[in-house]
Design a protein around this motif. Structure first.
Motif, PDB file in Angstrom:
ATOM      1  N   THR A 772       0.814  -1.221   0.000  1.00 20.31           N
ATOM      2  CA  THR A 772       0.000   0.000   0.000  1.00 20.31           C
ATOM      3  C   THR A 772       0.846   1.269   0.000  1.00 20.31           C
ATOM      4  O   THR A 772       0.325   2.357  -0.223  1.00 20.31           O
ATOM      5  CB  THR A 772      -0.940   0.009   1.222  1.00 20.31           C
ATOM      6  OG1 THR A 772      -0.164  -0.187   2.406  1.00 20.31           O
ATOM      7  CG2 THR A 772      -1.981  -1.082   1.109  1.00 20.31           C
ATOM      8  N   ARG A 783      -5.759   0.250  -2.446  1.00 17.90           N
ATOM      9  CA  ARG A 783      -5.497   0.103  -1.021  1.00 17.90           C
ATOM     10  C   ARG A 783      -6.801  -0.275  -0.328  1.00 17.90           C
ATOM     11  O   ARG A 783      -7.834   0.316  -0.583  1.00 17.90           O
ATOM     12  CB  ARG A 783      -4.946   1.405  -0.440  1.00 17.90           C
ATOM     13  CG  ARG A 783      -3.610   1.820  -1.027  1.00 17.90           C
ATOM     14  CD  ARG A 783      -3.181   3.168  -0.472  1.00 17.90           C
ATOM     15  NE  ARG A 783      -1.864   3.562  -0.933  1.00 17.90           N
ATOM     16  CZ  ARG A 783      -1.639   4.261  -2.023  1.00 17.90           C
ATOM     17  NH1 ARG A 783      -2.635   4.635  -2.793  1.00 17.90           N
ATOM     18  NH2 ARG A 783      -0.401   4.589  -2.369  1.00 17.90           N
ATOM     19  N   LEU A 792      -3.335  -4.597  -0.083  1.00 24.07           N
ATOM     20  CA  LEU A 792      -3.605  -4.159  -1.451  1.00 24.07           C
ATOM     21  C   LEU A 792      -4.465  -5.220  -2.132  1.00 24.07           C
ATOM     22  O   LEU A 792      -4.063  -6.380  -2.209  1.00 24.07           O
ATOM     23  CB  LEU A 792      -2.291  -3.978  -2.211  1.00 24.07           C
ATOM     24  CG  LEU A 792      -2.443  -3.410  -3.629  1.00 24.07           C
ATOM     25  CD1 LEU A 792      -2.466  -1.886  -3.567  1.00 24.07           C
ATOM     26  CD2 LEU A 792      -1.284  -3.879  -4.514  1.00 24.07           C
TER      27      LEU A 792
END
Length: 918
Positions: A772, A783, A792
């Protein structure tokens, strides 16, 4: 113009619309306490040692008006100040201070005429007998309501303690707050409400009691609210009391719309709950009517203190907040007290679960004003409607101001940082001036630093055109003659999108400038000296801003390099790393040929925790000295409250760092004991003042700080060799998410011009990448978060990328998914590519749906939850690991997510971490 639209939520203003303007010159204030501002911008400021000063907005100077003799021990002194609501006509000011020879605090009124305090005009309105030795907390905050009633906060004047002060033993009354804060017949530990009378003298009533205080001003209480007070014995109550049960209230304020009273209150130092007491809390309080706010029986959300038996050293029973009673032998007032009111907002030293944004560490709730646009007539820079009805409250020790929002009923709704780019240095008083600007009085780092750091700041809001933001830099900070330098305006911008005009002025000290009107000029220096290059950017509406850089011509800066054998970005625990420092200087010679002494090179290696700001350890023009070795420690201390209570050579609230170093320099056990004291607090070693606990400072950070303090008198510059080996490890108590900082620095010898300092810094992080936090996220990967996990969510043909990853020695890469919602994922592959999403392929990993399948367990999901904690699901996943093609050096690294069977809308897998292995 003030505009509001029915049904439309006001928009939050951009942070860059607030500009802190420092008003007072450096060194002009020392231990300032309270200020008041006039319509023309004139400000009057009191200092604790008895000085009344004036800031002149025309001359931008601070002058001394008068010095009042005061007693200054135990936090006392000149602590309260306000202007009469009709000051423009009657010239009256009110001062609250400790008499120099009598144990009394007095509220006095004076005439201030033509900036002179008229000695003969002094009238005493109120005297409050106090104890002195071994006591703390004075209060002194004042505010007026629309009817000319004056509110005054009065501290509890008790001996400081980690918990509640209820010591009833003979001779210990100073440690019994039941004699003051919980005593209906004593003015200490209260907020008073009186109406000063114009002709009041010692012979006539200096003030009267307004209707509506906590206790009646006569014996007839038949019309009073029985829930507020149950007794009518006038001889056991003081009618001046509006709020009681106060420990140390600071800056009171009134909401002009509701008439409600607000204040900050500082609590005791206990850092954890025990059977003897709840942990301490600071409070922000709201009083919609008169009442009892709990101290010393309750704190925070009416958490009760046991009535501790100091004779037997055992906790006793807790009181009922609905029916508190004061049975202390030191009580001269009523036994039965009004119901205790819980705190509006409360927070401990540790992170607050209910109010997490307030942070952690030392605390000192100050309070502040409620914003109402209607309070100001034709202000120059009105604050936006977004802040209407919000409370701007400050904490002195945590250096923030919060904007606290309330719902339509006045209940707490939310908070957020106000002007987050402004970091006040111990805000001790704040209020809106008549012009509509917010003013903040900053006390400074601590008592010993106050004379240097104290200042009055005006926070201006700009609803229209904003000044440009200027960034000025030079291609070289100096060099031998002739010196050619390129100046750069890169980073300069205008938030309103205006075209900018640039002007550079380059001048030696006291000399005429050379002027350039291009954004990025190049110039040559033929004469040695120190030059200042100032860039001024002007927008289309004439608003301008400037920034300067210093250039030293006639001395070539040294070159410092720090080289590592192996990976230059990641460390691997317990694997040795070889390093070597090289230094060369045109005038001084080199480290290699012996012309530069290795002892003059500062080499340091530090582990720092996650979240440490690397910018804070960069040296700029700072000369290399012994303290350079401990730059990380000094940065950690600067981010905490260490400097609030300690100075290097002078005693402040606590002992100086030099005294600590001298006391413990021969003690081999000192480090461990001081580390424990920093984290857990303590008292008794250096006097009565207790050191607060710092539970959020990690053990390793506390050890780093301790080593610096104990070596503060050490004059040697270098403690690490310029060539050597170190073995990285994760310090005890650390998560491993931090990083190592390796720094080498050297200051060259001065010539006809000043020295240059150069440094080289290498940062080594744990071999892990967080998806992320990738530099590039493209193609639909997003995200995501579920419960406490952040990850993610990958999509087919999406990718992420990281800039300049050193792959030297990296042979394996592991992808760890978090299968929280495994039913929605199809699984997929990760292509590892070099330099671009379509660059050379280093390897491919298959991320499959492999995890501890709770649905296939005997008994199904319920049996799993019965035996395993819910937050352990991520630990049940099986990571995918792949051997990659051997690569060296720094490259952009891309991870491309693929699947032959998934549709473009499918989610492939939730990627939590990417781990790198040798």
């Amino acid at each position: 113009m003030f505009v509001s639209f029915v049904g439309e939520e006001p928009k939050k203003p951009e942070a860059n619309r607030f500009t802190p303007v420092v008003l007072t010159p450096e060194g002009s204030l020392n231990e300032p306490m309270v200020f008041e501002v006039l319509k023309d911008g004139t400000a009057y400021i009191i200092e604790r040692h008895g000085r009344l000063k004036k800031f002149d907005p025309v001359t931008q100077t601070v002058s001394l008006i008068a010095t009042i003799p005061v007693f200054t021990g135990n936090e006392q002194g000149l602590v309260g100040f306000t202007l009469d609501p009709n000051f423009a006509k009657n010239h009256w000011i009110y001062l609250y201070y400790a008499l120099p020879t009598e144990s009394k605090m007095v509220l006095t009124r004076w005439d201030l005429v033509n900036d002179k305090l008229v000695e003969s005009s002094r009238k005493v309105l109120l005297e409050i007998p106090v104890d002195r030795e071994g006591t703390s907390h004075t209060g002194g905050g004042m505010v007026w309501d629309a009817n000319g009633n004056l509110y005054l906060t009065v501290g509890n004047n008790s001996g400081n303690s980690y918990v509640a002060q209820t010591d009833e033993r003979p001779g210990r009354s100073k440690w019994d707050d039941q004699r003051g804060a919980a005593n209906t017949n004593d003015l200490r530990g209260k907020i008073l409400r009186i109406h000063p009378e114009p002709n009041g003298t010692a012979g006539a009533a200096p003030y009267t009691i307004p209707d509506g205080n906590l206790f009646p001003k006569d014996t007839d209480a038949s019309d009073r609210d029985a829930s507020v007070v149950r007794h009518t014995d006038r001889s056991k109550t003081r009618p001046e009391i509006y709020v009681m049960g106060i420990r140390n209230a600071w800056r009171p304020s009134l909401d002009s719309k509701t008439g409600w009273l607000y204040w900050g209150e500082i609590g005791p130092d206990a850092d954890k709950d025990t059977e003897n007491a709840p942990r301490g809390y600071d409070e922000f309080n709201q009083a919609r009517k008169p009442g009892f706010f709990g101290w010393p029986y309750f704190i925070g959300d009416n958490y009760a203190y046991p009535i501790f038996d100091f004779a037997t050293n055992k906790p006793g029973p807790k009181l009922d907040p609905n029916k508190p009673v004061n049975r202390s032998p030191n009580n001269t007032g009523l036994t039965e007290l009004p119901p205790a009111q819980p705190a509006f907002i409360y927070y401990p030293y540790a992170v607050s679960e209910k109010f997490p944004l307030v942070g952690s560490s030392s605390r000192a709730a100050i309070g502040g004003p409620i914003y109402r646009r209607s309070d100001f007539r034709n202000p120059k820079r009105p604050y936006p409607a977004y802040y209407e009805g919000k409370w701007l409250a400050a904490d002195l020790s945590r250096f923030w101001i919060m904007a606290i929002a309330m719902d339509a009923n006045g209940n707490y709704e939310s908070m957020e940082r106000f002007a987050p780019d402004y970091h006040p240095r111990q805000p001790i008083d704040l209020k809106f001036g008549p012009d509509g600007d917010l003013y903040v009085l900053e006390y400074g780092g601590n008592t010993s630093l106050s004379a240097v750091e104290a200042r009055l700041v005006r926070i201006e809001y700009n609803a229209g055109n904003r000044k440009p933001v200027v960034q000025a830099s030079a291609s070289k900070k100096g060099g031998a003659l002739p010196l050619t330098v390129s100046l750069s305006s890169a980073g300069t911008k205008d938030y309103d999108g205006d075209a900018l005009k640039y002007e550079w002025k380059v001048a030696p000290a006291g000399g005429a400038p050379r002027v350039f009107t291009t954004a990025n000029p190049t110039l040559t220096f033929d004469k040695a000296g120190v030059y200042t290059a100032t860039l001024t950017a002007t927008d289309a509406k004439g608003a301008k801003n400037s920034q300067s850089v210093r250039i030293i011509a006639g001395n070539e800066p040294p070159v410092v390099t720090l080289a590592l054998a192996g990976n230059s970005r990641f460390f691997f625990p317990n694997k040795p790393i070889n390093y070597q420092v090289a230094v060369s200087d045109k005038e001084d010679g080199t480290l290699a040929n012996g012309q530069i002494n290795p002892a003059q090179v500062a080499m340091s290696i530090d582990y720092v925790s996650e979240g440490f700001d690397l910018v804070d350890v960069q040296m700029g023009h700072q000369r290399v000295d012994a303290a350079t070795q401990f730059a990380v420690a000094r940065t950690l201390m600067g981010k905490s409250d260490c400097n609030t209570c300690h100075a290097i050579n002078a005693k402040a609230v606590g002992p100086s760092f030099t005294d600590i170093a001298n006391k413990y320099k021969a003690d081999p056990t000192a480090v461990d004991r001081l580390v424990k004291k920093i984290r857990e607090g303590g008292s008794g070693v250096w006097g009565e003042t207790a050191m607060p606990a710092h539970p959020t400072v990690s053990q390793h950070e506390a050890r780093t700080i301790t080593n610096y303090i104990l070596n503060i008198t050490n004059k040697a510059i270098s403690t690490l060799p310029v060539q050597g080996t170190f073995t990285p490890s994760i310090p005890e108590g650390e998560s491993g998410n931090g990083f190592y900082i390796l720094r080498a620095a050297y200051t060259d010898r001065p010539t006809k011009v000043p020295s240059h300092t150069a440094e080289s810094m290498v940062v080594l992080r744990r071999p892990q990448l967080i998806p992320t936090d990738a530099d590039v996220i493209q193609g639909g990967a997003v995200r995501d978060q579920l419960d406490e996990f952040t990850f993610l969510t990958t999509k087919p043909n999406s990718y992420i990328g990281y800039k300049q990853i050193d792959l030297t020695g990296i042979r394996q890469i592991e992808f760890r998914p978090n299968w929280h919602l495994y039913d929605i994922y199809t699984g997929g592959e990760v292509e590892i590519r070099l330099d671009s999403p379509t660059g050379p392929l280093l390897g491919t990993a298959e991320v499959k749906e492999e995890y501890f399948n709770i649905n296939k367990m005997p008994g199904g999901r319920d049996s799993f939850w019965g035996r395993e904690p819910r937050n352990d699901k991520n630990a049940k996943t099986t990571p995918a690991r792949v051997i990659i093609q051997e690569t060296s050096g720094k490259h952009d690294l891309y991870f491309v997510f693929k699947s032959a069977k998934a549709s473009p809308k499918d989610a492939l897998f939730p990627l939590a971490t990417i781990n790198l292995y040798e």
